[in-house]
Structures are given as structure tokens and as C-alpha cells.
Scaffold this active site. Sequence first.
Site, PDB file in Angstrom:
ATOM      1  N   HIS B 121      18.714  53.796-102.558  1.00 16.81           N
ATOM      2  CA  HIS B 121      18.237  52.548-103.140  1.00 16.81           C
ATOM      3  C   HIS B 121      19.401  51.582-103.391  1.00 16.81           C
ATOM      4  CE1 HIS B 121      14.708  51.002-105.838  1.00 16.81           C
ATOM      5  NE2 HIS B 121      14.975  50.226-104.825  1.00 16.81           N
TER       6      HIS B 121
ATOM      7  N   PHE D  54      14.719  52.247-116.219  1.00 18.50           N
ATOM      8  CA  PHE D  54      13.896  52.468-115.021  1.00 18.50           C
ATOM      9  C   PHE D  54      14.556  51.778-113.837  1.00 18.50           C
ATOM     10  CE2 PHE D  54      10.062  52.486-118.034  1.00 18.50           C
ATOM     11  CZ  PHE D  54      10.007  53.870-118.076  1.00 18.50           C
ATOM     12  N   GLU D  55      14.397  52.424-112.703  1.00 17.97           N
ATOM     13  CA  GLU D  55      14.932  51.947-111.444  1.00 17.97           C
ATOM     14  C   GLU D  55      14.516  50.511-111.093  1.00 17.97           C
ATOM     15  OE1 GLU D  55      13.994  55.021-108.712  1.00 17.97           O
ATOM     16  OE2 GLU D  55      14.131  53.638-107.030  1.00 17.97           O
ATOM     17  N   GLY D  56      13.345  50.118-111.528  1.00 21.03           N
ATOM     18  CA  GLY D  56      12.884  48.765-111.224  1.00 21.03           C
ATOM     19  C   GLY D  56      13.685  47.685-111.920  1.00 21.03           C
ATOM     20  N   GLY D 135      15.573  56.034-105.879  1.00 26.83           N
ATOM     21  CA  GLY D 135      16.873  56.003-106.547  1.00 26.83           C
ATOM     22  C   GLY D 135      17.518  57.374-106.700  1.00 26.83           C
TER      23      GLY D 135
END
Lengths: 317, 317, 257, 257
Positions: B121, D54-56, D135
Amino acid sequence: MSQPYLELRRRTQSRDRSLREKVMSLEEACRFVRDGDHVALGGSTASRTPMAMIWALIRAGKKDLTVSRSIVSTEGDLLFASGASRHILTSWFSQGIVWGVSRVMRGFTESKRAVFEEWSHLSIGLRYRAGAMGVPFLPMRSMMGSDVAARLKDLREMDCPFTGEKLLLVPALNPDVALIHVQRCDPYGNAQIDGLLFMDVDIAMAANRVILTTERIVSNDQIRRAPDQTKIPFFAVEAVVEAPYGCAPHECFGAYEPLFPHMDYYAELTRKNPEAGAKEYLDRFYYGPKSWTEYLNLVGLEPLLDATRRGRSIYAD
Amino acid sequence: MSQPYLELRRRTQSRDRSLREKVMSLEEACRFVRDGDHVALGGSTASRTPMAMIWALIRAGKKDLTVSRSIVSTEGDLLFASGASRHILTSWFSQGIVWGVSRVMRGFTESKRAVFEEWSHLSIGLRYRAGAMGVPFLPMRSMMGSDVAARLKDLREMDCPFTGEKLLLVPALNPDVALIHVQRCDPYGNAQIDGLLFMDVDIAMAANRVILTTERIVSNDQIRRAPDQTKIPFFAVEAVVEAPYGCAPHECFGAYEPLFPHMDYYAELTRKNPEAGAKEYLDRFYYGPKSWTEYLNLVGLEPLLDATRRGRSIYAD
Amino acid sequence: MPTEARACTASELLCVMSARLLENGQVIFAGVGIPLLAATLAQRLHAPGLTILFEGGTIGPHIVPGQLPPTTNEQRCTRRANMLVSTTEVLLLLQRGYVDVGFMGGAQIDRYGNLNSSFIGPADDPQVRLPGTGGGNDIASLAKMIVAMPQEKRRFVERVDFVTSPGFLRGGASRRDAGLISGGMYKVVTDLALLGFEEETGRMKVEALHPGVTPAQVQANTGFELPVGPGVGFTEPPAAEELAALRRLDPDRVYTA
Amino acid sequence: MPTEARACTASELLCVMSARLLENGQVIFAGVGIPLLAATLAQRLHAPGLTILFEGGTIGPHIVPGQLPPTTNEQRCTRRANMLVSTTEVLLLLQRGYVDVGFMGGAQIDRYGNLNSSFIGPADDPQVRLPGTGGGNDIASLAKMIVAMPQEKRRFVERVDFVTSPGFLRGGASRRDAGLISGGMYKVVTDLALLGFEEETGRMKVEALHPGVTPAQVQANTGFELPVGPGVGFTEPPAAEELAALRRLDPDRVYTA
């Protein structure tokens, strides 16, 4: 030079990053700055300068600080003249274009009592950014071939392994301490900044400690209502100090413009006999008052209100 | 692989970057995407997916697109199933955790009719960022040693010339076209985004062309009242399309949440016979309706209103 | 010097001549003072779609006549801008290639267009420590450059004491060989002439004289050989509407006295 | 198995045992499902100052009981957060060293703690193409890792088909030699035991058995040799207040059925 990665991580991991209140006075926050530290300043020229904290550090007799900032204005003169720093790293150093070359800077550097280490503006930004990203360098395409680069030791050139193009590598800068002034933050250090950001976010994330000064402290609830406006997270912050007019005589976006008569007064005072002028200024405005409020009182309510009226006019559309 | 710098600059300099109106229809905006282009998508998973533009491109019969996105959801299935793309670059590809592994993705990739090129990512984020910064690579510290890295060709390792540490270099990604959906922008393409940004800003700045779709077009005056809220500058944008509910059945922060019943319906449709299900979905929702409004009508007003009520609840505090 | 040209100040001449070099649709990095004034003039005259960037992070501000900002880092620069970004981001626009022209003033320039704003005298023991590069080095490294400055012997020198902002360095391929493969000096606008650079050698050349200026005047105000070739003509004198528009922008003559 | 442990589901056991590993003041990257639930439980029990990322791009959200977000990228994840940043920025917090612990579930893990979420079978001709790393790779490369997963032979394999998220790679110094000088596998929590890793070899080891679990059970559910040493004891069974707090967080038993 870039810090070794494990050392950088060790310093970061040892910080108390929990969600906790860290509101204190300017004087208390001074303990996060040690003699000899590298101190990075937020803002640029006469904008969002963390003046109240600089004021407190000079009063506390800090010394041998290496100071970096994108562009340095009057605060650089005062850091030199007070003995707090003999080494400033920046891309441009003088009060501001309209006031001409700083004679205080000239006096200290031309006599070799202090160093003005000159980097290109972008290279400073990328050094802080590399520090914020946790990488030891970033590549860039400017500054090569110039004498600015030729005078600097901590640079490398490389041929890009993908394209063969020549690139300049600038080393990460992870300041010991960052001083950042913001329009508002909560008691935990979640900071929201309006207007121009300069290099503040990267500086804060790169530093090993952050002292936030703020025009006002707001509740964590208020921050959580607009989390996409938060620019610096609480866990990167060691101290929160409420310092109204904390940039005076410089400006704080949307709150007040520079106090131009005061800036003119300073320029005049340091024009003829720069060091005596700076000393007189320090005695009067830095060592004289008992508190930041007393400092503001000396600066004067009328110029503060005038600067406020002008500052708020940015929202008058 | 990184574009040579002079070629990247030539492409950028040849764009019309003047302040000019560029409002058009979804169908007109399709001309900015050519068969074979690398198309980067904003948003992530089921959030701020530029679905209306993807819908238009599939209807226009585009093909051989290489598509990249931080995380790919149902739009990836439909790009494969429609024949618009046979190559998707992402870090995670399935409808969403609650719906399990995409059987459409499995069918196409396991039979080698399409490629799912997997990067970490962060590496995707840094590839877009390198592209946005105009450098051919960025260094990073993850992905080394893994089989994810071992399967990728466009990577280099280096020993840091400052610290001696081993670093991974990921090449810049400058997409031919970026599709970005935003809450609001002006007719020139100054875009303001609320909530999670994902990788959208870097994608837009890295791309050689940008198509913005927007929930609503606002005046340039409104943008200029809060310029610190603008996330993408007009000069990086080729097309502005007003597409209300432009992410449906995915979500748009603050406007509407995902249309979960529709997402469940899609999951069910593609579970047993994935490709026939995807084809049925395309026939019904992509090739059937005459306009985006007709598409929304098929999706249904009630689920749209329900998603809107939930979407706006983020501001209910 | 014919009447039209004499009717304006040297600064006004610089502004008008510089403004003419800017084209509609360009994105330019402008320093304060003459560059900003000239860019704003170009917007009013022939380039309404010209976009101005400031180093402080401002994209596309609206400049109010009579209220030109004094620096590029303060909120006055942001009035009715289209976008504000960090300083690093706005400088990265140069590197990404979104910027057409860098436009600045200069204290000292040499034959190859190198600019000095760092030291008078040797850098290790200067007579004067100047304020330094600011964004100048990055802009000159990455954009096509226009420099506006008065032509004087002490400013136009054989070799600058210090290359703060790179022109063509030592000429020939030296700029490209140093790694600067894009941008470079494009024009220097003075109160005497419009100057350019030879493509092969990177040497400064005279492209046109301002009305009434003689080749001898140019040479007398230049610290290196700067011959005026036989084919060199004259610039068009500032037109009445150009001067009128300029004076509306700077009614107090802060920058054009 | 004593009554206390049998009185809760395997998922509840995973949540409680994982939550105990988290410390007040830590900053953790949490995946959805069991990891998020366990992190939220830790906040309610002993770690009120624990920060979840969080990855977002969400920093420090407020998780509403019964409304655990189903993914890390949607607005539900942002409710009453302290800050929202881009995905790239939130992942860079790992690289900068601001994050203490990465906490995720796993589909397949091997002796050295390598995780696979990409391929079942050979990558060039897989039986199953899985969704991929998300991630995971970055988190496992840069943070101290806690993994929560049920202990089954098909999940605990000698060597994963594909190293999506690096553990100690091939053991010994191989992780460090690959360039991953920080982070690494810390604990694996299963429904049978609490597992750790030998410092020198990077091999998985049993640190404690859950109440009532036998060494033979552990080995029977593991695809490689995983002996239970003589000094290995038992974890404390979930306390009533731990289970009560957990059930308040997931009243519909979405994650703990």
C-alpha cells in the site's frame, strides 16, 4: 547529517504518545529545549513565527542552539544578539524585503561570530520532509551546480538507477525540537492551522519534540467535529501553551497582520548601531517585562487592535 | 518505470493550464482517456470511487487500460468483465472485507486473462507521490525481503550514501489520466475534498491529465473564500463533470454511505457464476440506462436516500 | 531617447517591457516588486489567464490595485487565491513542470546569467553578507527565467562572486552537465535593453535596445563585453494604455517611482 | 478445558487474550474485525490512552459499541477522530516510528511468522488468488506485530506459499539482512495458545497455553514442529469483566460468534 534510523526510532518510541493533557506555561515549556539543541521554527519570514516561545527561550538563557527555518526574519537577529544561537540554517535571512538587509545578521556573520548556513528553499523543505517520512534523504533536481550547493557538506549526487538522470540527495533533518504557533489546538495538542502552512507540518512530524503555542485552546470535542482540519496529531506534541498574539510583532493568518509600526521601529533601532540597537530592544521587550502579557502591553494595545482589524479582513469577502 | 524527466515536462507544458471553464458531460470527458492509457483512480475500496466516470468509460468501449488504485473494489471486477482493462495495479483487490474474495477477480487472474499486479500500500502511495514531486523515485523502508517485492521488476535497492542503511527505491508513477471524484469544485477545476483524502492529491498532481467528477459545481468565488480548503489546483485539471451520486453504489464522505443492499445484491449476483453475474450487472446497470440519471433511477431512490441519511450523519455530532 | 520613453520612469519601462514577455495561460512564479507588478500588468493587458504563484504557498491570488503585497509569505499574498499549499508543495510545482516562467529581480548577474544574492566578496570572508537565495535557486534551477533589473556596471559583472541562482553556469553544456536539464535563463529586461542568451554558448546577448538607447550606452553600463550586433533593432516604446494600466496598479508609485 | 474458558467462544478468547497484550499509551495500527475489537476492548479495560490508526487515514477514532466499522477506508471509520490524513501519510507514521504495534488477522502463517494473503499455491499459477497485502506488508515491515488467528494445521504451515507480510523471513538475521531493521513479529494469539518468537532464530515458540489446552492439541493443529517447553504455563482465563466489556462492544456478535 541524517540520524541513524534505529536511533531516530528509539527517540520517538521513548516519547509519551498517549492522549493526555499537556497544557503549560511558556516558562514550563522551556524545559523541552536543551542547550545545544537543533530547534526548528514554524512559519516563514513575518508569518506565524513562534515568537512567544522564542521570547521565553531567550529569557531562559538558552544557548548554543542551532536554529533552522524556511525563511528567517527579526527573530534571527534576536537569537544571535541574545547569544541563544550562533548558527542559523535557512534560505533567506533579513527582516523582510521592504526593510533591506539585516545589519544584525551582517554584523554577526561577517565578523564570524555566527553562521548563516544557506540552503535552497526547496532543499530545506525536503530535508524536513525526509525527516517526517522516516527516510534518510530525498532526491531533488535543483541546487546542483550552484555555489549554494558547493558550500554544503551534507549533500550527495547520484545517477538515478531508473532513468540515469543526475539527482541531488539532501539528508533528512530531524530537529530536536520544533516550535510551532497555530490558531487553535486542544489540550492534547491536536492542532488546526488556517491559511498558509509553510513547512510546519513536516517540521512537526520530523522533530523529536514539539512545543505548540496557540492563539486559543479549544476542546477535544471541537477538534473531533472536523478532524480533517487537524494538521498536527496530538502524539507528536510534548507541550501546549496558550499564547494570545503569540507571533507579535509578526502576523498570524486570519488573526492579525504584522505590527508594521513596531517592525519599522525595530528596523530603525538596528540600522545605525545594529548590535546596540538589538541589545536595547532585547532589554526593553525581552528582559524587561515580567510576562508575555506585559510584553504585549509594551508593544501596545492600539497597534495590536489595528493589526487584528487588518488580520481579520482576510475573511471580509 | 519512471518517465524520463524531459518527456514528463514536455507533456505537462503542453497542457492548457490557463484559468478557463472546462465543464462538460461524462461522455465528452471520455475523450481524455485513450485505449492503452494508464488510468489512476482516486478514493479507496468503496470510498469516493469515481464510479460515474468509470461507468462512462466502460460504456464508451475503452480497452487495454492499465488501472491503478490504492485498493480496488467492485469497479475492478467491472473493468475486467467489460474488457476495459486486463491489468490492475493495487495493494488489495476484492469487493470489501465483509463480502470475501472477489470471484470475478479470481476468475480473470487465475485463468491468466488479466493481471493483478500487487504492490504494498505504501509503495503505491510513494510511487504516486514521486510522480507528483517530479522525481524518478522515492526511497522507502518496507516491502524489502517479501515475495511481493520479489515479483516486481521496477524496484531497486540501494545503500544509503548518508547512513549506509539498505533502502528500497520505488519508481515514480505518472498516470496518463487520473479520475477523481470530489464533493465540490468550481468550473475551472479547483477541487475541495472533505474527509479522507486517500492518495487523491498525489494522483492528481502526478497524472498527465485529470478528469474531475463532482457532487456539485460551485462558483470560483466560493472557492476563493476558503482557498486553504482547495486540494487540487485548476491547472492540473482537464475536465470537470457534475455527477451527483457519482460514487454510487460506493460512498462519498459526508454525502452518502455505500448502498449496502446494492453491494449485497452485486456480491450475490457474482458469487455462483462470477462472469455471467458481472455480465448481467453490466447489461442492466452499465449498458442499459441512457444516462447517469437513469442509472441512478435503476439503483433506486430509496437506497440513495437511505445512503444519504447515513452519509450526512457524520456531521450530526 | 524619444519622448514616449522619456515620459516614464526606468522602473515603469522595466515593468512594461517585462509584462510583454508573459503569455496568456502561463503559470509563473513571481517575486515581489517589479516582477509581481509586471505580471499583474500582463494579466490586465493581454494575459487574463496568467496564473501567479508565490513562494509562501499561494496559487492564483487576486491582486488589488494599490495593495501589492510586500512579501510572498504573508496573508496579504493570499487574498482571494484559488488555493493555498505548503511552501514545499508550491516549490515542487516547479520540479513537477507545472510552471512556465520564473520571474525575479536580481542584485548581480554575469555573462552566463548566473545570479548572486548571497555574498559581495569571497563567501568565506565577504564584504557584505546578503540575505541569500530564498526560492531563487530552486526557481532558476527548474523554470525558464525572466530577470528584471537596472543595467549598471556593478550589477552586470564578468563573473558573479557567488552563484546563488544558476544561469548557464560556465556556459556551453555546463548547466546540463551539472544535472540541470530543464529551465534556464530566457530573458533579462533592463532599463536599456532586452537581453537574451546564445543557445550554444549560454552567453548573454542583446536582443533589442529600448527606444533611443545606443550600443555604447549598453556597453558602458555592463562589466563584460556585450556587443550589439548589426541586426539588433529597437523595442516598441511603452504605449499610453500600458502606462495607464500600470499606474492604476501602483497609484502610489511604491514600485515605479 | 475449565468452565471459564469454555464459557466463551474462540473469537472471544482471541479478543481477550490479544487485548491484554496492548499497553496504555501505545499507538497501534489495527485491522478490522478481531484486531479492532480487541484494541477497543483494551481501551475500555486497561488502556484508555491507546490510540488506534486505520489505513484509510484515520487517527484516534471513537468506536461506538455495536457499530464497529467493517473496513478501514470508509467514513464510518472516521467518527469523532482526532485527525484525518491521506493514506500515504498514515502509513508513513509507521516508517517514521510513531507506531508501536501493528495488529492484524492472518490467513496463513509459517514457522518464522511470515504471513500470506496473496496466493494459495504457486504465485505464477495459483489455486486461489487472494485479495493481497493491503497495508499488511508495510505494517509487518515497520512495526512490532501482533497477529490474532485461529490455530489450524492449514493456517500454520512450515513455509507460506508466498511471503505477503514479512515475519523473520528465513529466520536468523535474514530479516535484518533484507533491510528490515525495525519491527518484526512479536506475538501470535490463537484460540489454543499465546505464541512468541525465539530472538536468535526467529522461530515460533509457545509462550503459554490457554487454560485446559494440551501440548498435543497445539501440535495437532500446527503444520510444523511446535513443541511446548517444560517451563510453559497457562494464560489466565478470560475474566467475567473482560467478557462483559467485550460483549457490550459487539452486542450482535458480528465478530465474536
